[in-house]
Scaffold this active site. Structure first.
Site, mmCIF file in Angstrom:
data_model
loop_
_atom_site.group_PDB
_atom_site.id
_atom_site.type_symbol
_atom_site.label_atom_id
_atom_site.label_comp_id
_atom_site.label_asym_id
_atom_site.label_seq_id
_atom_site.Cartn_x
_atom_site.Cartn_y
_atom_site.Cartn_z
ATOM 1 N N GLU A 38 0.858 -1.186 0.000
ATOM 2 C CA GLU A 38 0.000 0.000 0.000
ATOM 3 C C GLU A 38 0.892 1.234 0.000
ATOM 4 O O GLU A 38 1.843 1.317 0.784
ATOM 5 C CB GLU A 38 -0.911 0.000 1.231
ATOM 6 C CG GLU A 38 -1.776 1.253 1.378
ATOM 7 C CD GLU A 38 -2.670 1.205 2.616
ATOM 8 O OE1 GLU A 38 -3.006 0.071 3.055
ATOM 9 O OE2 GLU A 38 -3.023 2.258 3.160
ATOM 10 N N GLU A 50 -2.642 11.281 3.427
ATOM 11 C CA GLU A 50 -3.707 11.095 4.400
ATOM 12 C C GLU A 50 -3.691 12.290 5.340
ATOM 13 O O GLU A 50 -2.628 12.809 5.688
ATOM 14 C CB GLU A 50 -3.505 9.822 5.212
ATOM 15 C CG GLU A 50 -3.650 8.542 4.423
ATOM 16 C CD GLU A 50 -3.472 7.329 5.317
ATOM 17 O OE1 GLU A 50 -4.486 6.728 5.698
ATOM 18 O OE2 GLU A 50 -2.316 7.004 5.644
#
Length: 433
Positions: free
Chosen positions: A177, A182
């Site tokens: 990932e 974020e």
């Protein structure tokens, strides 16, 4: 630094690229060997004339206000996510992800439940949206960016990220990932970029944070979040300012799983372990506004990279027949001899080059048995390759097939081809610098 546990994928396996499975190689007899010193080159096989932008993606979200996203580029995930204890239900269609008529996508989180949706904790309290490109687009390497305006408020969790396209086969975190960006609402001026993989997932991810000068909130304006992704290296930036670079050396001996195809994801989560749940200070609705998403790669034939021999079956080398530079010269297996015909550069632009030319799938073929040759570098998909230093695969990206030694034959002069990846020794190549 706090990092989230795994966000549940909620993906239909059918939407992912088909699993790599064993298929026997061609049964045709191997031709007589071509000596490494031979001077003559065969008649050239025409290369593709059309530039295949197999690793280029762009969405500027043009369309009428209220329209859903382009279904040829994105699929909409639905459901809840118990993995992170998120509070939202991801809805279908344009209910929570719609174009605004101004060239932007708006993902909206609302405190509502018009469909009586059920979540892991009972009746859902919030709705939002999550989009991905699985089954539509994947990329290996390149400049991956999104220009975004994030929401604000306790419990908000917007993200732009990528998952390994083999997640349906090997699961997470083995798939890998890459979190491009974020943000959690309790850190309004800070974003995070993180890698997750086997042995460094969830709160143990490898990453760093970036904060705006003066503590300015990211929600006040649009910002461009990007990674520059090359073999064995990923670099993060915000508005062009680089804030971290990661390589296999950062993983402490753990496996680097980022030299293969990944797909893109955009979502706005509400609550969860990392951001915490909304509270009385959180104002709804909140929006993640996406101005564009873009993936670009270099089309030049000299994109830098790592140079060495590609050693394969029986310890022999990938070799340009006769050290010839004519277009269409076969690429074969041959005893390693230290010649320029066996010096390959695995480029940061997705090419694999020798003698000033590129490794090429003949006529841009994608079928099993398509022969591999040398050709002028031209930026086509026939010349787009991903070398995985962990698994020792060399994969042609449009075909999603491996560089293969015909019939598993270790004899000098055995041609190479592309073939469905099987994990066999005739498809394993080590870059020795």
């Amino acid at each position: 630094m706090r990092h989230h546990p795994f966000r549940g994928t909620a993906l239909a396996v059918a939407a992912l690229t088909a699993a790599l499975s064993w298929t026997p190689g061609s049964a045709a007899a191997a031709p007589d060997p071509v000596p490494a010193s031979a001077a003559a080159a065969p008649d050239p096989v025409p290369a593709s004339t059309a530039a295949v932008q197999a690793v280029t993606f762009e969405d500027t979200f043009d369309g009428a206000a209220g329209s859903a996203v382009d279904g040829s580029k994105w699929q909409i995930e639905t459901g809840d996510n118990v993995a992170n204890h998120e509070r939202q239900y991801y809805t279908a269609g344009n209910a929570n992800a719609a174009l605004n008529g101004q060239g932007q996508l708006v993902i909206t989180a609302r405190r509502e439940n018009p469909g009586n949706y059920q979540c892991w904790y009972g009746r859902c309290e919030y709705t939002s949206a999550r989009l991905n490109t699985a089954g539509r687009f994947t990329t290996t390497y390149g400049h991956v960016e999104a220009r975004l305006k994030v929401p604000r408020g306790q419990g908000m969790w917007p993200a732009f990220w990528m998952l390994g396209n083999d997640i349906g086969d090997i699961g997470w975190p083995a798939s890998g990932e890459i979190d491009v960006m974020e943000n959690v609402g309790f850190e309004p001026s800070t974003v995070h970029g993180t890698l997750h993989g086997p042995g460094y997932s969830g709160s143990g991810g490898i990453g760093a944070a970036y904060s705006l000068p003066g503590g300015r909130p990211f929600a006040d304006a649009f910002h461009t979040f990007a990674v520059d992704w090359a073999p064995d290296a990923i670099t993060w930036s915000v508005d062009g300012t680089v804030y971290q670079r990661r390589t296999p050396a950062d993983l402490g001996g753990r496996q680097w799983v980022f030299n293969k195809p990944f797909f893109l994801i955009l979502n706005l989560a509400v609550g969860g372990y990392w951001p915490g749940d909304p509270d009385g200070s959180t104002v709804f609705p909140q929006q993640l506004v996406v101005d564009h998403v873009r993936v670009t790669t270099s089309d030049s034939g000299g994109g830098g990279g790592t140079t060495g021999t590609l050693r394969g079956l029986s310890g022999k080398c990938l070799d340009v027949a006769g050290a010839a530079t004519a277009n269409g010269t076969p690429v074969q297996l041959h005893t390693c001899n230290g010649s320029a015909a066996q010096r390959w550069t695995v480029g940061t632009d997705g090419t694999v080059r020798a003698l000033g030319k590129c490794l090429d799938a003949a006529a841009a073929g994608t079928a099993d048995g398509t022969r591999v040759q040398l050709w002028d570098c031209n930026g086509t998909g026939a010349q787009r390759w991903a070398y995985n230093a962990s698994s020792n695969d060399v994969v042609n990206l449009p075909a999603n097939k491996c560089l293969d030694v015909l019939d598993n034959n270790p004899a000098d002069g055995t041609p190479t081809q592309i073939w469905t990846c099987s994990g066999g020794a005739n498809q394993k190549w080590s870059l020795v610098t």
